[in-house]
Design a protein around this motif. Structure first.
Motif, short mmCIF file in Angstrom:
data_model
loop_
_atom_site.label_atom_id
_atom_site.label_comp_id
_atom_site.label_asym_id
_atom_site.label_seq_id
_atom_site.Cartn_x
_atom_site.Cartn_y
_atom_site.Cartn_z
N PHE A 186 0.84 -1.20 0.00
CA PHE A 186 0.00 0.00 0.00
C PHE A 186 0.88 1.24 0.00
CE2 PHE A 186 1.20 -0.14 4.37
CZ PHE A 186 1.18 1.19 4.80
N VAL A 187 0.27 2.35 -0.39
CA VAL A 187 0.91 3.66 -0.28
C VAL A 187 -0.16 4.65 0.16
CG1 VAL A 187 0.52 4.33 -2.70
CG2 VAL A 187 2.41 5.36 -1.41
N ASP A 188 0.22 5.59 1.01
CA ASP A 188 -0.72 6.60 1.49
C ASP A 188 -0.15 7.98 1.20
OD1 ASP A 188 -3.18 7.24 3.04
OD2 ASP A 188 -1.74 8.24 4.35
N ALA A 189 -0.99 8.87 0.66
CA ALA A 189 -0.55 10.22 0.30
C ALA A 189 -1.65 11.22 0.60
CB ALA A 189 -0.18 10.27 -1.19
N PHE A 190 -1.24 12.48 0.78
CA PHE A 190 -2.19 13.55 1.04
C PHE A 190 -1.51 14.89 0.74
CE2 PHE A 190 -0.13 12.20 4.98
CZ PHE A 190 0.44 13.38 5.45
N ALA A 191 -2.32 15.93 0.66
CA ALA A 191 -1.80 17.27 0.35
C ALA A 191 -1.61 18.07 1.63
CB ALA A 191 -2.75 18.00 -0.59
N LEU A 199 3.25 1.35 -6.88
CA LEU A 199 2.46 2.14 -5.94
C LEU A 199 2.86 3.60 -5.95
CD1 LEU A 199 2.41 -0.44 -3.02
CD2 LEU A 199 0.37 0.45 -4.17
N VAL A 200 4.16 3.86 -5.92
CA VAL A 200 4.63 5.25 -5.93
C VAL A 200 4.25 5.93 -7.24
CG1 VAL A 200 6.66 6.74 -5.91
CG2 VAL A 200 6.49 4.85 -4.29
N SER A 201 4.40 5.24 -8.35
CA SER A 201 4.03 5.82 -9.65
C SER A 201 2.55 6.17 -9.68
CB SER A 201 4.37 4.85 -10.78
OG SER A 201 5.76 4.62 -10.86
N ALA A 202 1.71 5.29 -9.13
CA ALA A 202 0.27 5.55 -9.09
C ALA A 202 -0.04 6.74 -8.18
CB ALA A 202 -0.47 4.31 -8.63
N ALA A 203 0.67 6.84 -7.06
CA ALA A 203 0.44 7.96 -6.13
C ALA A 203 0.84 9.29 -6.76
CB ALA A 203 1.21 7.73 -4.84
N ILE A 204 1.91 9.29 -7.53
CA ILE A 204 2.33 10.50 -8.24
C ILE A 204 1.21 10.96 -9.18
CG2 ILE A 204 3.93 11.41 -9.97
CD1 ILE A 204 6.03 9.46 -8.79
#
Length: 223
Positions: free
Chosen positions: A54-59, A89-94
């Motif tokens: 998993f990867v979690d991201a936010f602004a 995962l990182v590519s998708a989060a970008i």
């Protein structure tokens, strides 16, 4: 390649299992993860209906009012590491972050986390020239929110693992104490400050304010 999709609150137990197995959190809070997922961009990798990473991201918004896209947590189950899942995962989060018009996408990576450094380098991130020391403080103070000093820029965050404050900009005893008091007011858990490795005086200030050194980190940035 794994299937990458948006997580839902129902995925919280699977994400918690990956957190625990990969060493991100020994005692992940499934209920907390389920609450935070709808507020964030959380993506999961799936194989045979099992969450393998998993990867979690936010602004967040900086003192200059610019938007940053934060890739906060990245984990892959040990049984699935080395297969490119972290890169997916990182590519998708970008890609997800492009909708926020962020000036930069960034990730805070511990200097000894070689696997993450390789993953983010592959995804065209570059480390800033300055290494930072992370200091964290605990709740301290009363129930009344403090008056913020003019130099303080405090960023509230609710991650999959904690709720707290990031202290940014010019560091002072007043801004660090204000962050710790806010934690008490809202029953949050962690205040953090990133201090450049050569800012010796600022590190003394942090220690005198009751903050503890956690480790050395680099900001990895993709403009």
């Amino acid at each position: 390649m794994s299937l990458i999709r948006h997580a839902t609150s129902n995925d919280a137990p699977g994400i918690a299992r990956v957190m625990q197995a990969s060493g991100l959190d020994d005692t992940p809070d499934v209920a907390r993860i389920a609450r935070v997922i709808p507020q964030h961009c959380t993506l999961v990798a799936i194989h045979d209906n099992e969450i393998t990473g998993f990867v979690d991201a936010f602004a967040t918004i900086g003192a200059d009012r610019t938007v940053r896209w934060e890739i906060d947590l990245l984990g892959v189950h040990p049984e699935w590491q080395g297969q490119g899942i972290a890169r997916q995962l990182v590519s998708a989060a970008i890609l997800e972050g492009t909708q926020y018009n962020a000036r930069q996408t960034r990730a805070l990576i511990r200097t000894d986390n070689l696997a993450s450094r390789r993953t983010f380098a592959w995804c065209d991130f570059k480390p800033k020239a300055i290494t930072f020391n992370l200091y964290v403080g605990a709740p301290h103070g009363g129930d009344t929110p403090p008056s913020l000093p003019p130099e303080a820029h405090l960023v509230s965050v609710a991650t999959l693992t904690y709720s707290g404050i990031w202290v940014e900009g010019a560091l002072s005893s007043a801004s660090l104490r204000a962050a710790s008091t806010i934690l008490s007011c809202y029953r949050w858990t962690v205040a953090g400050a990133l201090i450049p490795a050569d800012a010796i005086d600022a590190m003394h200030i942090a220690r005198r304010a009751g903050y503890t050194h956690i480790g050395e980190f680099d900001w990895w940035v993709r403009s």
